[in-house]
Design an enzyme around this catalytic site. Structure first.
Site, PDB file in Angstrom:
ATOM      1  N   GLY A  18      59.020  45.777  49.483  1.00  0.00           N
ATOM      2  CA  GLY A  18      59.380  47.184  49.680  1.00  0.00           C
ATOM      3  C   GLY A  18      59.727  47.514  51.127  1.00  0.00           C
ATOM      4  O   GLY A  18      59.943  46.622  51.968  1.00  0.00           O
ATOM      5  N   TYR A 143      47.080  60.515  44.621  1.00  0.00           N
ATOM      6  CA  TYR A 143      47.354  59.459  45.605  1.00  0.00           C
ATOM      7  C   TYR A 143      46.336  59.528  46.748  1.00  0.00           C
ATOM      8  O   TYR A 143      45.780  58.527  47.184  1.00  0.00           O
ATOM      9  CB  TYR A 143      48.776  59.660  46.137  1.00  0.00           C
ATOM     10  CG  TYR A 143      49.194  58.748  47.253  1.00  0.00           C
ATOM     11  CD1 TYR A 143      49.049  59.132  48.584  1.00  0.00           C
ATOM     12  CD2 TYR A 143      49.767  57.507  46.990  1.00  0.00           C
ATOM     13  CE1 TYR A 143      49.441  58.301  49.620  1.00  0.00           C
ATOM     14  CE2 TYR A 143      50.158  56.664  48.021  1.00  0.00           C
ATOM     15  CZ  TYR A 143      49.995  57.078  49.329  1.00  0.00           C
ATOM     16  OH  TYR A 143      50.367  56.258  50.364  1.00  0.00           O
ATOM     17  N   LYS A 147      43.602  56.664  47.894  1.00  0.00           N
ATOM     18  CA  LYS A 147      43.747  56.019  49.207  1.00  0.00           C
ATOM     19  C   LYS A 147      42.508  56.270  50.072  1.00  0.00           C
ATOM     20  O   LYS A 147      42.063  55.392  50.809  1.00  0.00           O
ATOM     21  CB  LYS A 147      45.011  56.522  49.896  1.00  0.00           C
ATOM     22  CG  LYS A 147      46.300  55.991  49.288  1.00  0.00           C
ATOM     23  CD  LYS A 147      46.520  54.521  49.620  1.00  0.00           C
ATOM     24  CE  LYS A 147      47.848  54.012  49.144  1.00  0.00           C
ATOM     25  NZ  LYS A 147      48.149  52.619  49.552  1.00  0.00           N
ATOM     26  N   PRO A 170      49.740  55.497  58.472  1.00  0.00           N
ATOM     27  CA  PRO A 170      51.030  55.892  59.036  1.00  0.00           C
ATOM     28  C   PRO A 170      51.403  57.321  58.646  1.00  0.00           C
ATOM     29  O   PRO A 170      50.912  57.841  57.642  1.00  0.00           O
ATOM     30  CB  PRO A 170      52.029  54.908  58.400  1.00  0.00           C
ATOM     31  CG  PRO A 170      51.230  53.936  57.629  1.00  0.00           C
ATOM     32  CD  PRO A 170      49.882  54.553  57.360  1.00  0.00           C
ATOM     33  N   THR A 171      52.293  57.940  59.448  1.00  0.00           N
ATOM     34  CA  THR A 171      52.922  59.195  59.019  1.00  0.00           C
ATOM     35  C   THR A 171      54.078  58.799  58.100  1.00  0.00           C
ATOM     36  O   THR A 171      54.192  57.647  57.699  1.00  0.00           O
ATOM     37  CB  THR A 171      53.446  59.940  60.258  1.00  0.00           C
ATOM     38  OG1 THR A 171      54.184  59.018  61.056  1.00  0.00           O
ATOM     39  CG2 THR A 171      52.324  60.523  61.084  1.00  0.00           C
ATOM     40  N   ARG A 215      57.417  67.380  59.960  1.00  0.00           N
ATOM     41  CA  ARG A 215      56.943  66.026  59.703  1.00  0.00           C
ATOM     42  C   ARG A 215      57.114  65.146  60.938  1.00  0.00           C
ATOM     43  O   ARG A 215      58.034  65.368  61.737  1.00  0.00           O
ATOM     44  CB  ARG A 215      57.723  65.366  58.550  1.00  0.00           C
ATOM     45  CG  ARG A 215      57.603  66.083  57.206  1.00  0.00           C
ATOM     46  CD  ARG A 215      56.252  65.854  56.561  1.00  0.00           C
ATOM     47  NE  ARG A 215      56.161  66.435  55.220  1.00  0.00           N
ATOM     48  CZ  ARG A 215      55.764  67.677  54.969  1.00  0.00           C
ATOM     49  NH1 ARG A 215      55.472  68.495  55.972  1.00  0.00           N
ATOM     50  NH2 ARG A 215      55.667  68.134  53.729  1.00  0.00           N
ATOM     51  N   ASP A 277      58.422  73.226  48.879  1.00  0.00           N
ATOM     52  CA  ASP A 277      58.317  72.752  50.264  1.00  0.00           C
ATOM     53  C   ASP A 277      57.164  71.773  50.427  1.00  0.00           C
ATOM     54  O   ASP A 277      57.108  71.003  51.379  1.00  0.00           O
ATOM     55  CB  ASP A 277      58.070  73.945  51.213  1.00  0.00           C
ATOM     56  CG  ASP A 277      59.359  74.531  51.751  1.00  0.00           C
ATOM     57  OD1 ASP A 277      59.328  75.665  52.275  1.00  0.00           O
ATOM     58  OD2 ASP A 277      60.404  73.853  51.638  1.00  0.00           O
TER      59      ASP A 277
END
Ligand code: GFB
Length: 358
Positions: A18, A143, A147, A170-171, A215, A277
């Site tokens: 991936g 999710y 996690k 990670p972001t 983000r 959003d």
């Protein structure tokens, strides 16, 4: 604990085909070490939701180290529709990988979390100590809890068996080999795919939502370099956020404009405010990372978007794109007698539908 003669590292990368796996493959080949052998797995190698299949995999490769990337992942809209599947599939995958890592005496496991798992109602910037301080955003609770459990499992394996299992956070990640399926994808591959079609059809780029959410985006190749640093140098069980600096946070509208510019779109972007959003922001601190790597250079977002767009254009035919979504657009065009050659060349199912429509 399995002792490997000569201290060679056999590094098993789950989810190796991936976005992040392929970036680690590229970076590890550019910066090889004599004592490291990487094995990049894909879901074709084994269904990690199956404990027996996972055990057979560990039996076969006898890894000393594991970079655990395999997971059910997806963007906002995919999460919103499948929170239960995200929860169950990821819990099964994580338990099988971590328990077999313990059983086969793996020296180090690095699991991949994401900043979306942090509490939704929190102070900013978010840091590693806040991981369990309250419910995540409702759009991706499945999710997120699965996690978060990895961090709990890592501490439990360390406390009871002295295992050295850790995790990185990670972001939002983007880059080559992403998932461009318009239903399931994250925002940047979704925008790149839509911009590709907008360019072809001479239309504006449609951006979902208001464009105002914020983000921090990390380029897969930068993240891959940080994963190798964690593999070789990071000794904590506690997780570490892998993110660009807070000052690099951008709005969805700003990143959409970068994608539009990379395609030199002539009709600009439009906002589809009928779409959600999601979380307004999840601003993360990278102070812990900067304490270790004060001089790490991140690729400027504009350059990384350019490279990702060029990769998609050059690899369009083999990029991970959902057939059905592709068909509907082209089917309409085909029915209007446009682009027939492209159609036949591409899709078996397309051919059947063509024959059907003739
Ligand atoms: O990457 P994304 O899907 O997920 O980004 P999150 C969603 C934001 O981008 C929302 C806007 O504000 C959307 O309205 N957006 C605009 C689009 N156009 C598009 C588009 O074409 N596709 C998509 N997908 N969004 C995810 C979590 O949250 O972050 C996952 O749900 C994971 O579990 C991932 O952690 C990293 O950033 O909102």
């Amino acid at each position: 604990m399995t002792q490997i003669p000569g201290g060679r590292k056999i590094i098993l990368v789950t989810g190796g085909s991936g976005l992040v796996g392929q970036a680690i493959k590229k970076v590890s080949e550019e910066d090889p070490r004599d004592d490291e052998t990487f094995i990049f797995l894909s879901s074709n190698d084994a269904d990690l939701k199956d404990p027996n299949a996972t055990e057979k995999l560990f039996e076969k490769y006898r890894p000393t180290h594991v970079i655990h990337l395999a997971a059910m992942v997806g963007g906002l809209f995919h999460n919103m529709k499948h929170n239960l599947d995200f929860l169950r599939n990821n819990i099964l995958i994580n338990d099988n990988v971590l328990h077999n890592s313990y059983k086969f005496g793996v020296k180090k496991v690095i699991s991949c979390l994401s900043t979306c798992i942090f509490p939704d109602k929190t102070t900013y910037p978010i840091d590693e100590t806040m991981i369990h301080n309250g419910p995540p955003h409702p759009s991706n609770f499945g999710y997120s809890y699965a996690k978060r459990m990895i961090d709990v499992q890592n501490h439990a394996y360390h406390q009871q068996h002295g295992c050295h299992f850790t995790s990185v956070i990670p972001t939002n990640v983007f880059g080559a080999h992403d998932n461009y399926n318009l239903e399931d994808s994250h925002v940047i591959p979704g925008l790149i795919h839509k911009a590709y079609m907008a360019k072809k059809e001479g239309k504006p780029l449609s951006v979902y939502g208001s464009g105002t959410p914020l983000r921090q985006f990390i380029y897969s190749l930068d993240l891959a370099k940080l994963f190798l640093w964690v593999l070789r140098e990071y000794e904590e069980i506690d997780p570490i956020i892998l993110s660009v600096d807070e000052a690099s946070e951008v709005s969805i509208a700003q990143v959409a404009q970068m994608v539009a510019d990379a395609f030199q779109l002539e009709h600009g972007i439009t906002l589809d405010t009928t779409k959600a959003d999601g979380q307004h922001k999840k601003t993360a601190s990278n102070n812990k990372l900067r304490a270790y790597l004060p001089d790490f250079k991140f690729t400027p977002l504009k350059d990384a978007i350019e490279e990702s767009v060029q990769w998609f254009i050059q690899n369009y035919d083999k990029a991970h794109i959902s057939l059905l979504v592709e068909l509907s657009t082209d089917f309409k065009n085909m029915v209007m007698g446009y682009d027939r050659v492209h159609y036949f060349g591409q899709n078996v199912v397309g051919i059947i539908m063509c024959l059907f429509s003739l």
